[in-house]
Design a protein around this motif. Structure first.
Motif, PDB file in Angstrom:
ATOM      1  N   LEU A 178       0.854  -1.192   0.000  1.00  0.00           N
ATOM      2  CA  LEU A 178       0.000   0.000   0.000  1.00  0.00           C
ATOM      3  C   LEU A 178       0.886   1.237   0.000  1.00  0.00           C
ATOM      4  O   LEU A 178       1.985   1.225   0.572  1.00  0.00           O
ATOM      5  CB  LEU A 178      -0.879   0.034   1.252  1.00  0.00           C
ATOM      6  N   PRO A 179       0.405   2.317  -0.628  1.00  0.00           N
ATOM      7  CA  PRO A 179       1.173   3.552  -0.572  1.00  0.00           C
ATOM      8  C   PRO A 179       1.253   4.054   0.861  1.00  0.00           C
ATOM      9  O   PRO A 179       0.318   3.860   1.652  1.00  0.00           O
ATOM     10  CB  PRO A 179       0.376   4.506  -1.460  1.00  0.00           C
ATOM     11  N   THR A 180       2.359   4.687   1.171  1.00  0.00           N
ATOM     12  CA  THR A 180       2.618   5.101   2.549  1.00  0.00           C
ATOM     13  C   THR A 180       3.084   6.548   2.577  1.00  0.00           C
ATOM     14  O   THR A 180       3.929   6.944   1.773  1.00  0.00           O
ATOM     15  CB  THR A 180       3.669   4.165   3.172  1.00  0.00           C
ATOM     16  N   ALA A 181       2.508   7.303   3.503  1.00  0.00           N
ATOM     17  CA  ALA A 181       2.859   8.715   3.619  1.00  0.00           C
ATOM     18  C   ALA A 181       3.667   8.952   4.887  1.00  0.00           C
ATOM     19  O   ALA A 181       3.321   8.451   5.955  1.00  0.00           O
ATOM     20  CB  ALA A 181       1.595   9.571   3.626  1.00  0.00           C
ATOM     21  N   ASN A 182       4.739   9.699   4.734  1.00  0.00           N
ATOM     22  CA  ASN A 182       5.565  10.145   5.853  1.00  0.00           C
ATOM     23  C   ASN A 182       5.204  11.596   6.120  1.00  0.00           C
ATOM     24  O   ASN A 182       5.519  12.479   5.322  1.00  0.00           O
ATOM     25  CB  ASN A 182       7.049   9.991   5.462  1.00  0.00           C
ATOM     26  N   LEU A 183       4.512  11.842   7.221  1.00  0.00           N
ATOM     27  CA  LEU A 183       4.041  13.193   7.533  1.00  0.00           C
ATOM     28  C   LEU A 183       5.119  13.965   8.281  1.00  0.00           C
ATOM     29  O   LEU A 183       5.613  13.514   9.322  1.00  0.00           O
ATOM     30  CB  LEU A 183       2.775  13.128   8.402  1.00  0.00           C
ATOM     31  N   ILE A 184       5.450  15.113   7.722  1.00  0.00           N
ATOM     32  CA  ILE A 184       6.506  15.951   8.282  1.00  0.00           C
ATOM     33  C   ILE A 184       5.897  17.333   8.464  1.00  0.00           C
ATOM     34  O   ILE A 184       5.475  17.959   7.488  1.00  0.00           O
ATOM     35  CB  ILE A 184       7.694  16.031   7.294  1.00  0.00           C
ATOM     36  N   ASP A 185       5.841  17.814   9.677  1.00  0.00           N
ATOM     37  CA  ASP A 185       5.166  19.097   9.907  1.00  0.00           C
ATOM     38  C   ASP A 185       5.862  20.224   9.146  1.00  0.00           C
ATOM     39  O   ASP A 185       7.078  20.423   9.260  1.00  0.00           O
ATOM     40  CB  ASP A 185       5.117  19.411  11.403  1.00  0.00           C
ATOM     41  N   GLY A 186       5.055  20.940   8.366  1.00  0.00           N
ATOM     42  CA  GLY A 186       5.574  22.047   7.576  1.00  0.00           C
ATOM     43  C   GLY A 186       6.217  23.097   8.459  1.00  0.00           C
ATOM     44  O   GLY A 186       5.658  23.492   9.479  1.00  0.00           O
ATOM     45  N   PHE A 187       7.381  23.532   8.078  1.00  0.00           N
ATOM     46  CA  PHE A 187       8.189  24.556   8.762  1.00  0.00           C
ATOM     47  C   PHE A 187       8.717  24.091  10.113  1.00  0.00           C
ATOM     48  O   PHE A 187       9.919  24.089  10.322  1.00  0.00           O
ATOM     49  CB  PHE A 187       7.446  25.898   8.867  1.00  0.00           C
ATOM     50  N   SER A 188       7.830  23.681  11.037  1.00  0.00           N
ATOM     51  CA  SER A 188       8.332  23.350  12.373  1.00  0.00           C
ATOM     52  C   SER A 188       9.255  22.135  12.323  1.00  0.00           C
ATOM     53  O   SER A 188      10.096  21.976  13.203  1.00  0.00           O
ATOM     54  CB  SER A 188       7.182  23.129  13.351  1.00  0.00           C
ATOM     55  N   VAL A 189       9.130  21.306  11.299  1.00  0.00           N
ATOM     56  CA  VAL A 189      10.083  20.205  11.122  1.00  0.00           C
ATOM     57  C   VAL A 189      10.838  20.357   9.796  1.00  0.00           C
ATOM     58  O   VAL A 189      12.056  20.225   9.753  1.00  0.00           O
ATOM     59  CB  VAL A 189       9.393  18.826  11.187  1.00  0.00           C
ATOM     60  N   THR A 190      10.110  20.665   8.723  1.00  0.00           N
ATOM     61  CA  THR A 190      10.784  20.749   7.415  1.00  0.00           C
ATOM     62  C   THR A 190      11.923  21.764   7.434  1.00  0.00           C
ATOM     63  O   THR A 190      12.955  21.567   6.800  1.00  0.00           O
ATOM     64  CB  THR A 190       9.810  21.152   6.286  1.00  0.00           C
ATOM     65  N   HIS A 191      11.708  22.884   8.131  1.00  0.00           N
ATOM     66  CA  HIS A 191      12.688  23.964   8.115  1.00  0.00           C
ATOM     67  C   HIS A 191      13.496  24.075   9.402  1.00  0.00           C
ATOM     68  O   HIS A 191      14.252  25.027   9.577  1.00  0.00           O
ATOM     69  CB  HIS A 191      11.994  25.295   7.809  1.00  0.00           C
ATOM     70  N   ALA A 192      13.307  23.142  10.312  1.00  0.00           N
ATOM     71  CA  ALA A 192      14.029  23.202  11.588  1.00  0.00           C
ATOM     72  C   ALA A 192      15.355  22.458  11.450  1.00  0.00           C
ATOM     73  O   ALA A 192      15.383  21.280  11.099  1.00  0.00           O
ATOM     74  CB  ALA A 192      13.183  22.567  12.691  1.00  0.00           C
ATOM     75  N   VAL A 193      16.442  23.181  11.706  1.00  0.00           N
ATOM     76  CA  VAL A 193      17.761  22.540  11.654  1.00  0.00           C
ATOM     77  C   VAL A 193      18.034  21.899  13.008  1.00  0.00           C
ATOM     78  O   VAL A 193      17.982  22.571  14.042  1.00  0.00           O
ATOM     79  CB  VAL A 193      18.865  23.558  11.315  1.00  0.00           C
ATOM     80  N   GLU A 194      18.291  20.609  12.973  1.00  0.00           N
ATOM     81  CA  GLU A 194      18.600  19.880  14.201  1.00  0.00           C
ATOM     82  C   GLU A 194      19.692  18.867  13.895  1.00  0.00           C
ATOM     83  O   GLU A 194      20.017  18.610  12.729  1.00  0.00           O
ATOM     84  CB  GLU A 194      17.353  19.147  14.723  1.00  0.00           C
ATOM     85  N   ARG A 195      20.207  18.290  14.938  1.00  0.00           N
ATOM     86  CA  ARG A 195      21.146  17.195  14.752  1.00  0.00           C
ATOM     87  C   ARG A 195      20.375  15.973  14.262  1.00  0.00           C
ATOM     88  O   ARG A 195      19.386  15.556  14.859  1.00  0.00           O
ATOM     89  CB  ARG A 195      21.807  16.861  16.086  1.00  0.00           C
ATOM     90  N   VAL A 196      20.809  15.451  13.136  1.00  0.00           N
ATOM     91  CA  VAL A 196      20.187  14.243  12.585  1.00  0.00           C
ATOM     92  C   VAL A 196      21.277  13.186  12.442  1.00  0.00           C
ATOM     93  O   VAL A 196      22.283  13.411  11.762  1.00  0.00           O
ATOM     94  CB  VAL A 196      19.523  14.526  11.211  1.00  0.00           C
ATOM     95  N   ASN A 197      21.067  12.081  13.102  1.00  0.00           N
ATOM     96  CA  ASN A 197      22.016  10.966  12.989  1.00  0.00           C
ATOM     97  C   ASN A 197      21.613  10.108  11.802  1.00  0.00           C
ATOM     98  O   ASN A 197      20.552   9.490  11.820  1.00  0.00           O
ATOM     99  CB  ASN A 197      21.998  10.127  14.264  1.00  0.00           C
ATOM    100  N   VAL A 198      22.444  10.122  10.789  1.00  0.00           N
ATOM    101  CA  VAL A 198      22.109   9.335   9.605  1.00  0.00           C
ATOM    102  C   VAL A 198      22.849   8.003   9.669  1.00  0.00           C
ATOM    103  O   VAL A 198      23.901   7.890  10.297  1.00  0.00           O
ATOM    104  CB  VAL A 198      22.450  10.084   8.294  1.00  0.00           C
ATOM    105  N   LEU A 199      22.267   7.035   9.004  1.00  0.00           N
ATOM    106  CA  LEU A 199      22.872   5.704   8.965  1.00  0.00           C
ATOM    107  C   LEU A 199      23.864   5.630   7.815  1.00  0.00           C
ATOM    108  O   LEU A 199      23.810   6.426   6.871  1.00  0.00           O
ATOM    109  CB  LEU A 199      21.786   4.638   8.780  1.00  0.00           C
ATOM    110  N   ASP A 200      24.743   4.649   7.873  1.00  0.00           N
ATOM    111  CA  ASP A 200      25.635   4.391   6.739  1.00  0.00           C
ATOM    112  C   ASP A 200      24.813   3.980   5.525  1.00  0.00           C
ATOM    113  O   ASP A 200      23.780   3.329   5.669  1.00  0.00           O
ATOM    114  CB  ASP A 200      26.585   3.223   7.066  1.00  0.00           C
ATOM    115  N   ASP A 201      25.322   4.289   4.344  1.00  0.00           N
ATOM    116  CA  ASP A 201      24.625   3.891   3.115  1.00  0.00           C
ATOM    117  C   ASP A 201      24.355   2.389   3.096  1.00  0.00           C
ATOM    118  O   ASP A 201      23.288   1.936   2.696  1.00  0.00           O
ATOM    119  CB  ASP A 201      25.460   4.270   1.885  1.00  0.00           C
TER     120      ASP A 201
END
Lengths: 414, 310
Positions: A178-201
């Motif tokens: 089924l199609p799946t949506a990832n909801l990301i709050d506009g501005f308060s999350v999309t534009h908020a710079v925070e520390r993001v721990n990314v995984l290895d490729d």
């Protein structure tokens, strides 16, 4: 109060692998996840506040860092239409949009879910027109809630990134498709710079795997018909099968979160509870307000009020049984909606909670709060007022007023 | 490029019998000719319309090639997605490269009206597909309503011939020229009765290095009010009267195809159909003359374009 039972196959705590920490906003976090997923097709149209995602992804594309076909379409409807074609052709297809863009896609939302195509959409939640407003609220997400998509709501750039990976796994699971949506709050999350721990490729590649479609338009040995016409003898059955697939997505999502915890060290649950065990007052929320709600809970606890919070991560399918377990025995519940259900007996999230708790022998007193429409800032003071209203309700023992609009300028209700 | 009937008859059948299209319908004839003419295996994107609803009734399908129907307006976008996925899958080594031709079948409503933006975007992006417009000059699937392809003066259920208006009030628009303005390598007009012209154009379209578009005149006997056995005749009269000129635009250069001549008045074509019956009356003689004048002037314009080569 009964403890909430989350499906889990993992014993905590988990040893986290070395993480790469980036200082990026939510939009860039999603784009980074897309670079790592390297989907066959990304089709999107620019709209605020989603543009951060596709601009960043366009850079990756221009620098040859992805092997994706980046289809820069002429509208959001076309974006999702391209994804439908790509997914039916056996490719991993991703799009991203916001507010009015989602509204323009509306027809295709049902086509994608009805055709059982595991498209992933990153929805940067935004108010719907009119009046035009580019800022965040959940009007768009609530408009798609009954279109057959799996919907996950995050609360931070980190979760935007993590759920971008998790969404692929849920969507493509053979029990779901089924199609799946990832909801990301506009501005308060999309534009908020925070520390993001990314995984290895390599960790990402292993986690999301390769999409292996059961049926494809490009399979050399079978002539498949996608999107056939149903008449009254088969449409109903196909819709019932969609219901079953969505129901299976609850367990599949829980499994995906477990597996994600193993590879990332970050443990998410379908519902996130905070100081709820002994709470007499529960606040239900979805999205990025959660952090503020937790702070307000702490403040109220200092005042001696037994308050807790429940955040809905898996919004569709709504994990009704788990929500009931989490809220059972809490006499007063306040539900925070960032959208209005115009003309409805209750706003969207409130209605979900009301239906969920209606089945309980001990029915709680429910109060409905609307907050943050069109990007309106919700202050701690306003949240504390809401908690006070709930405390008053607990004290009086009955619901005094049906609907509160938090942070609304006074004198506007005419 | 030479087409040999004997060789064509040996091609595998692509659209099975038993579909629900009306007797006399030209759409299945066009589809079979198009798919028969292709050198490569086809993957088909269908717009909503008569062809789609009549050929994909679950649990049956008439299609012996892979086919998808998504919605009314977006068959070009769907084909874009298929083509994009194919390219990426090959690039990633997840699929072996093989000859495939992506084909769109969409009616004139889906092409001229509701889907024009989707088509235009896909053409701009240069997705490689053969777009075939099954042009029956109206919304026949929903019951014979007017479209942007409907000729002025035509009776349809939304442009009835009444006391105040005599059929459709507006002129049709020239979508073939609009498509050609996108600068794609191959654009053509064809007609169902002229199999050799149509199938030759399909081969050129398939071989083009980019998107291609063929606007195929496809009479609808139910909507046009003629007998089922007259479909090919009506198509021929449209071409002979200049109401539907056959031409192609190769890399921007315009060329007439077929006889390249206009040998009849448009009334000959109109008299063969019930939808123009009201134009044959004394009261509407002026309108008929206006239509004839327009067809004549458009014909001259097309001749000039072809003579100049651009």
């Amino acid at each position: 109060m009964a403890p909430s039972k989350m499906p889990s196959t993992v014993d905590l705590p988990i040893e986290a692998p070395p993480a790469n920490a980036l200082a990026i906003n939510g939009g860039e976090a999603v784009a980074y996840a897309l670079k790592q997923i390297d989907p066959e097709v990304v089709a999107a149209y620019p709209i605020t506040p989603q543009t951060l995602i596709i601009e960043k992804f366009a850079e990756y594309f221009a620098n040859g860092e992805v092997r994706t076909e980046f289809v820069t379409v002429e509208s959001e409807h076309a974006a999702l239409s391209v994804c439908v074609g790509a997914a039916a052709a056996g490719g991993r297809a991703v799009t991203a949009t916001a507010g009015p863009g989602l509204a323009l896609m509306f027809e295709m939302l049902g086509v994608a879910s009805g055709m059982r195509l595991p498209i992933v959409m990153h929805l940067c939640t935004r108010a719907l027109s009119s009046p035009i407003n580019i800022l965040g609220d959940h009007s768009d997400a609530m408009a798609m809630r009954e279109t057959g998509w799996v919907m996950l709501a995050g609360s931070s750039p980190q979760e935007a990134y993590d759920q971008a990976l998790i969404a692929q796994v849920i969507a493509e699971h053979p029990d779901v498709l089924l199609p799946t949506a990832n909801l990301i709050d506009g501005f308060s999350v999309t534009h908020a710079v925070e520390r993001v721990n990314v995984l290895d490729d390599s960790t990402v590649r292993e986690f999301v795997g390769e999409y292996e479609p059961g049926l494809s338009l490009l399979s050399a040995d079978q002539a498949v018909t996608f999107g056939a016409m149903d008449a009254r003898d088969s449409y109903f059955e196909h819709k019932r099968q969609q219901v079953a697939a969505l129901e299976r997505a609850v367990h599949v999502t829980a499994e995906a979160l477990d597996r994600f915890a193993q590879v990332s060290g970050r443990r998410y649950r379908l519902l996130e509870t905070y100081r709820l065990e002994d709470a007499a007052i529960a606040i239900v929320v979805m999205g990025s307000l959660e952090g503020q709600v937790r702070a307000a809970v702490d403040t109220a606890r200092e005042r001696g009020l037994r308050v807790g919070a429940l955040r809905i991560r898996l919004f569709r399918p709504f994990p009704t049984r788990l929500v009931a377990n989490a809220l059972r025995g809490t006499p007063v519940i306040g539900v925070l909606d960032r959208a209005i259900g115009f003309g409805s007996p209750g706003n969207p999230l409130y209605s979900d909670i009301a239906v969920t708790m209606f089945r309980e022998p001990d029915k709680p007193m429910l109060k409905s709060f609307v907050y943050g429409l069109g990007g309106r800032v919700t202050t701690q003071r306003v949240l504390e007022q809401a908690i006070q209203e709930l405390a008053d309700t607990l004290h009086v023992g009955r619901i005094t007023d049906g609907q509160t609009y938090l942070g609304l300028h006074e004198g506007t209700a005419k | 490029m030479t087409l040999k009937l004997q060789a064509l008859t040996e091609r595998p059948e692509t659209l099975a019998s038993g579909h629900g299209l009306c007797p006399g319908c030209s759409e299945s004839v066009v589809v079979r000719m198009v798919l028969m003419a292709l050198a490569n295996p086809a993957v088909v994107s269908l717009a909503t319309g008569c062809l789609e609803v009549s050929s994909t009734r679950f649990p049956d399908t008439a299609w012996k090639v892979p086919v998808i129907h998504s919605a009314f307006e977006n068959a070009a976008s769907t084909a874009s997605g298929i083509e994009a996925a194919y390219k990426a899958l090959v690039r990633k080594g997840r699929m072996a490269e093989r000859p495939l031709t992506f084909v769109v079948f969409a009616g004139d409503g889906a092409t001229y009206d509701i889907g024009l933006q989707w088509l235009s975007g896909a053409l701009e992006r240069r997705h490689r597909f053969v777009y075939v417009c099954l042009n029956n000059e109206g919304y026949m699937n929903t019951g014979i309503q007017r479209s942007g392809a409907t000729l002025k003066g035509t009776w349809t259920t939304t442009t009835p011939a009444g006391a105040a208006t005599a059929g459709k009030v507006d002129w049709n628009k020239d979508v073939t020229a609009i498509v050609a303005a996108h600068g794609i390598p191959y654009v053509a007009q064809a007609a169902v009765h002229h199999w050799k012209d149509l199938m030759t154009k399909v081969r050129k379209a398939e071989a083009a290095a980019g998107p291609s578009f063929i606007n195929v005149f496809a009479p609808c006997n139910r909507g046009w009010r003629h007998e089922p056995e007259d479909t090919m005749n009506v198509s021929r009269l449209a071409v002979e009267s200049g109401a539907w000129p056959l031409y192609e635009v190769i890399d921007g250069a315009w060329h007439m195809t077929g006889s390249g001549r206009k040998t009849r008045p448009v009334a000959d074509y109109m008299r063969a159909q019930g939808r123009f019956k009201h134009l044959m009356t004394e009261a509407n003689a002026g309108l008929l003359a206006e239509i004839q004048a327009r067809i004549d002037s458009e014909w001259v314009r097309l001749q000039k374009r072809c003579a100049s080569g651009v």
